[in-house]
Design a protein around this motif. Structure first.
Motif, PDB file in Angstrom:
ATOM      1  N   LEU A 204      61.722 -38.166   3.842  1.00 33.97           N
ATOM      2  CA  LEU A 204      60.643 -37.351   4.233  1.00 33.97           C
ATOM      3  C   LEU A 204      59.820 -36.904   3.207  1.00 33.97           C
ATOM      4  O   LEU A 204      58.524 -36.980   3.245  1.00 33.97           O
ATOM      5  N   LEU A 205      60.507 -36.764   2.033  1.00 36.23           N
ATOM      6  CA  LEU A 205      59.514 -36.183   0.702  1.00 36.23           C
ATOM      7  C   LEU A 205      58.431 -37.651   0.776  1.00 36.23           C
ATOM      8  O   LEU A 205      57.495 -37.367   0.394  1.00 36.23           O
ATOM      9  N   GLY A 206      59.177 -38.583   0.390  1.00 37.54           N
ATOM     10  CA  GLY A 206      58.398 -39.724   0.008  1.00 37.54           C
ATOM     11  C   GLY A 206      57.334 -40.308   1.207  1.00 37.54           C
ATOM     12  O   GLY A 206      56.137 -40.411   0.470  1.00 37.54           O
ATOM     13  N   LEU A 207      57.371 -39.817   2.309  1.00 34.30           N
ATOM     14  CA  LEU A 207      56.430 -39.850   3.421  1.00 34.30           C
ATOM     15  C   LEU A 207      55.137 -39.167   2.867  1.00 34.30           C
ATOM     16  O   LEU A 207      54.027 -39.322   3.481  1.00 34.30           O
ATOM     17  N   CYS A 208      55.367 -38.092   2.312  1.00 31.61           N
ATOM     18  CA  CYS A 208      54.209 -37.148   2.107  1.00 31.61           C
ATOM     19  C   CYS A 208      53.416 -37.468   0.675  1.00 31.61           C
ATOM     20  O   CYS A 208      52.364 -36.929   0.678  1.00 31.61           O
ATOM     21  N   ALA A 209      53.893 -38.397  -0.026  1.00 32.95           N
ATOM     22  CA  ALA A 209      53.250 -38.917  -1.224  1.00 32.95           C
ATOM     23  C   ALA A 209      51.703 -38.854  -1.243  1.00 32.95           C
ATOM     24  O   ALA A 209      50.862 -38.190  -1.813  1.00 32.95           O
ATOM     25  N   PRO A 210      51.102 -39.789  -0.260  1.00 33.54           N
ATOM     26  CA  PRO A 210      49.613 -40.043  -0.114  1.00 33.54           C
ATOM     27  C   PRO A 210      48.898 -38.614   0.278  1.00 33.54           C
ATOM     28  O   PRO A 210      47.814 -38.189  -0.431  1.00 33.54           O
ATOM     29  N   MET A 211      49.291 -38.088   1.174  1.00 30.21           N
ATOM     30  CA  MET A 211      48.810 -36.582   1.533  1.00 30.21           C
ATOM     31  C   MET A 211      48.847 -35.696   0.245  1.00 30.21           C
ATOM     32  O   MET A 211      47.950 -34.931   0.139  1.00 30.21           O
ATOM     33  N   ALA A 212      50.122 -35.636  -0.458  1.00 35.01           N
ATOM     34  CA  ALA A 212      50.271 -34.627  -1.461  1.00 35.01           C
ATOM     35  C   ALA A 212      49.342 -35.003  -2.813  1.00 35.01           C
ATOM     36  O   ALA A 212      48.660 -34.291  -3.178  1.00 35.01           O
ATOM     37  N   TYR A 213      49.262 -36.415  -2.911  1.00 31.75           N
ATOM     38  CA  TYR A 213      48.306 -36.826  -3.782  1.00 31.75           C
ATOM     39  C   TYR A 213      46.726 -36.307  -3.598  1.00 31.75           C
ATOM     40  O   TYR A 213      45.925 -35.809  -4.179  1.00 31.75           O
ATOM     41  N   ALA A 214      46.580 -36.653  -2.442  1.00 36.02           N
ATOM     42  CA  ALA A 214      45.065 -36.371  -1.859  1.00 36.02           C
ATOM     43  C   ALA A 214      44.639 -34.865  -1.945  1.00 36.02           C
ATOM     44  O   ALA A 214      43.579 -34.395  -2.280  1.00 36.02           O
ATOM     45  N   ARG A 215      45.728 -34.103  -1.654  1.00 32.00           N
ATOM     46  CA  ARG A 215      45.424 -32.580  -1.596  1.00 32.00           C
ATOM     47  C   ARG A 215      45.538 -31.843  -3.053  1.00 32.00           C
ATOM     48  O   ARG A 215      45.518 -30.685  -3.242  1.00 32.00           O
ATOM     49  N   GLY A 216      46.313 -32.717  -4.034  1.00 31.67           N
ATOM     50  CA  GLY A 216      46.437 -32.148  -5.427  1.00 31.67           C
ATOM     51  C   GLY A 216      47.664 -31.444  -5.277  1.00 31.67           C
ATOM     52  O   GLY A 216      47.472 -30.251  -5.981  1.00 31.67           O
ATOM     53  N   MET A 217      48.618 -31.642  -4.610  1.00 30.24           N
ATOM     54  CA  MET A 217      49.907 -30.843  -4.589  1.00 30.24           C
ATOM     55  C   MET A 217      50.830 -31.063  -5.815  1.00 30.24           C
ATOM     56  O   MET A 217      51.112 -32.202  -6.296  1.00 30.24           O
ATOM     57  N   GLU A 218      50.912 -30.049  -6.749  1.00 28.08           N
ATOM     58  CA  GLU A 218      51.837 -30.176  -8.074  1.00 28.08           C
ATOM     59  C   GLU A 218      53.236 -30.086  -7.646  1.00 28.08           C
ATOM     60  O   GLU A 218      54.203 -30.787  -8.082  1.00 28.08           O
ATOM     61  N   ASP A 219      53.592 -29.173  -6.614  1.00 25.10           N
ATOM     62  CA  ASP A 219      55.101 -28.846  -6.124  1.00 25.10           C
ATOM     63  C   ASP A 219      55.043 -29.156  -4.498  1.00 25.10           C
ATOM     64  O   ASP A 219      54.186 -28.704  -3.611  1.00 25.10           O
ATOM     65  N   LEU A 220      56.364 -29.860  -4.354  1.00 25.86           N
ATOM     66  CA  LEU A 220      56.507 -29.985  -2.753  1.00 25.86           C
ATOM     67  C   LEU A 220      57.906 -29.426  -2.724  1.00 25.86           C
ATOM     68  O   LEU A 220      58.954 -30.189  -3.050  1.00 25.86           O
ATOM     69  N   TYR A 221      58.147 -28.455  -1.551  1.00 23.12           N
ATOM     70  CA  TYR A 221      59.378 -27.782  -1.483  1.00 23.12           C
ATOM     71  C   TYR A 221      59.870 -28.445  -0.178  1.00 23.12           C
ATOM     72  O   TYR A 221      59.250 -28.445   0.784  1.00 23.12           O
ATOM     73  N   VAL A 222      61.328 -28.593  -0.081  1.00 22.71           N
ATOM     74  CA  VAL A 222      62.074 -28.897   1.123  1.00 22.71           C
ATOM     75  C   VAL A 222      63.253 -28.007   1.375  1.00 22.71           C
ATOM     76  O   VAL A 222      63.959 -27.847   0.325  1.00 22.71           O
TER      77      VAL A 222
END
Length: 435
Positions: free
Chosen positions: A216-234
């Motif tokens: 689930l976290l890996g699935l978010c990688a392109p979106m997080a990179y595009a949005r400039g997310m430094e931290d991603l919480y689960v």
């Protein structure tokens, strides 16, 4: 040599696609679908090494279970290191994992996209709502994923629409942004065959016990990179002191990272009841009408009758809240219904549910009951053997034998009898807790 080859990772607008080839011995674990994920932000400018992360996050655990090597044209260097750390944690947890090696033609150090943003995987349940409460000053983007508990099938369109509407409403009320991700990550994998092979080793299903933290976290990688997310919480499901074979734990999720983004397994130091306490404090201080959504059977509200609804309602009462004010129809008569359902084995319980009822039991021992019905339930819960309730909920022998047959069948035979297996396995389905 067993192998998985990632071919043709492509980004078109907001859509990511990749083809996967495997050695013959691994064909049974994959369907004929290409891997696809749809985001709600453009990803065409995301480096290819980051674009490869979502598919790698799904296939690497399958490779490690079979001692297979994985080949990809390009991978982000930070994520490549993360995979080694996650593999080590999973192999320490699961003896059946053999490991494998990732081979990349090019390992890149992608330049992070500065943004200072944070994200939170969110469903509106107890765990993710507690994580929102803990990190609300960061105004995290609420990330919801379709592909696991809500499948990409048209039959689940209404569930997905209900989740989107609910999360969007929560975001609007709290001044937050949303991110919606849709993927075929489990229909691209042959999940029934993975279950047939590995259910004997795990409590739950393949994805819940092995793959979902990294996946689930890996699935978010392109979106997080595009949005400039430094931290991603689960949000954590379990807590310190629970040693279960579960695919999302601090020693997995805290290792997941890629260029510019660090993932975090959040709230592990709190039991589920303590998370309800944190929500209750927030309700009393800031949001008296907060609604929760945890139901196993519905996405457009809570049925109030499944194990998870009843468990959450009892937890809310123990934290001093009235369940009916927060989405759960509940009164004292329901205590007898909970006891009867548990004693008769109406709900399929795993070790994780046992720990959650133990957590509730500990709190009842510190709580004065507010009615005779509540007192009777507290007294029963104090004495009942929860291990017996779990063992009485095991799937029937016929289902276990069917899994064993599927494990040993050649791929061609398995494919021919798959419709029968799919029908039978529907009786095994365990709906896991929402994030």
């Amino acid at each position: 040599m067993s192998s998985i080859v990632i071919d043709h990772v492509q980004a078109d607008g907001t859509t990511l696609e990749a083809d996967v080839r495997t050695s013959g011995d691994l064909e049974r674990f994959f369907t004929t679908e290409s891997f696809r994920t749809e985001y709600d932000v453009p990803i065409a400018d995301v480096p290819e090494g980051v674009l490869a992360i979502p598919v790698l996050a799904q296939v690497c655990p399958v490779a490690w279970a079979n001692g297979a090597d994985v080949y990809v044209d390009e991978v982000d260097a930070t994520f490549a290191a993360a995979l080694r750390d996650v593999e080590a944690s999973l192999r320490e947890m699961h003896d059946f994992l053999e490991g494998g090696t990732l081979y990349a033609k090019e390992t890149i150090a992608a330049d992070p996209r500065a943004g200072g943003e944070s994200g939170l995987l969110f469903t509106g349940g107890v765990d993710s709502t507690c994580s929102y409460v803990r990190h609300r000053e960061e105004a995290p983007t609420l990330v919801s994923i379709r592909g696991w508990t809500i499948t990409p099938d048209a039959a689940d369109d209404e569930k997905w629409d209900a989740l989107r509407e609910r999360v969007t409403g929560f975001a609007d009320e709290h001044g937050l942004e949303t991110a919606f991700v849709e993927s075929n990550m489990l229909s691209f994998l042959d999940h029934p065959m993975l279950l047939a092979h590995y259910k004997r080793y795990v409590d739950g299903a393949w994805y819940s016990s092995v793959g979902h933290g990294l996946g689930l976290l890996g699935l978010c990688a392109p979106m997080a990179y595009a949005r400039g997310m430094e931290d991603l919480y689960v949000a954590a499901t379990h807590w310190e002191g629970i040693d279960l074979e579960w695919g999302s734990r601090p020693d997995i999720d805290d290792h997941v990272r890629w260029a510019g983004t660090q993932c975090h397994h959040d709230g592990y130091e709190l039991t589920r009841q303590e998370r309800v306490d944190a929500i209750a404090d927030y309700v009393r201080e800031e949001e008296p009408n907060l609604q929760l959504q945890t139901c196993n059977d519905r996405m457009d509200g809570n049925c109030g009758e499944c194990e998870k609804c009843y468990r959450t309602a009892v937890g809310l009462r123990l934290s001093g809240l009235e369940p009916t004010d927060h989405g759960y129809p509940f009164d004292d008569e329901d205590y007898r219904e909970i006891r009867t359902a548990l004693e008769e084995g109406r709900w399929v319980l795993g070790q994780d549910e046992k720990y959650m009822w133990e957590d509730i039991r500990e709190r009842t021992r510190e709580t004065d009951p507010s009615s005779p019905a509540e007192a009777a339930f507290f007294a029963w819960l104090d004495e009942v053997d929860l291990d017996e309730l779990v063992s009485e909920s095991e799937p029937p022998l016929s289902h276990r034998l069917l899994r064993a047959g599927a494990r040993n069948a050649p791929a061609s035979v398995y494919n021919a009898v798959y419709p029968a297996w799919a029908t039978a396995k529907s009786g095994l389905r365990r709906v896991r807790r929402g994030r």
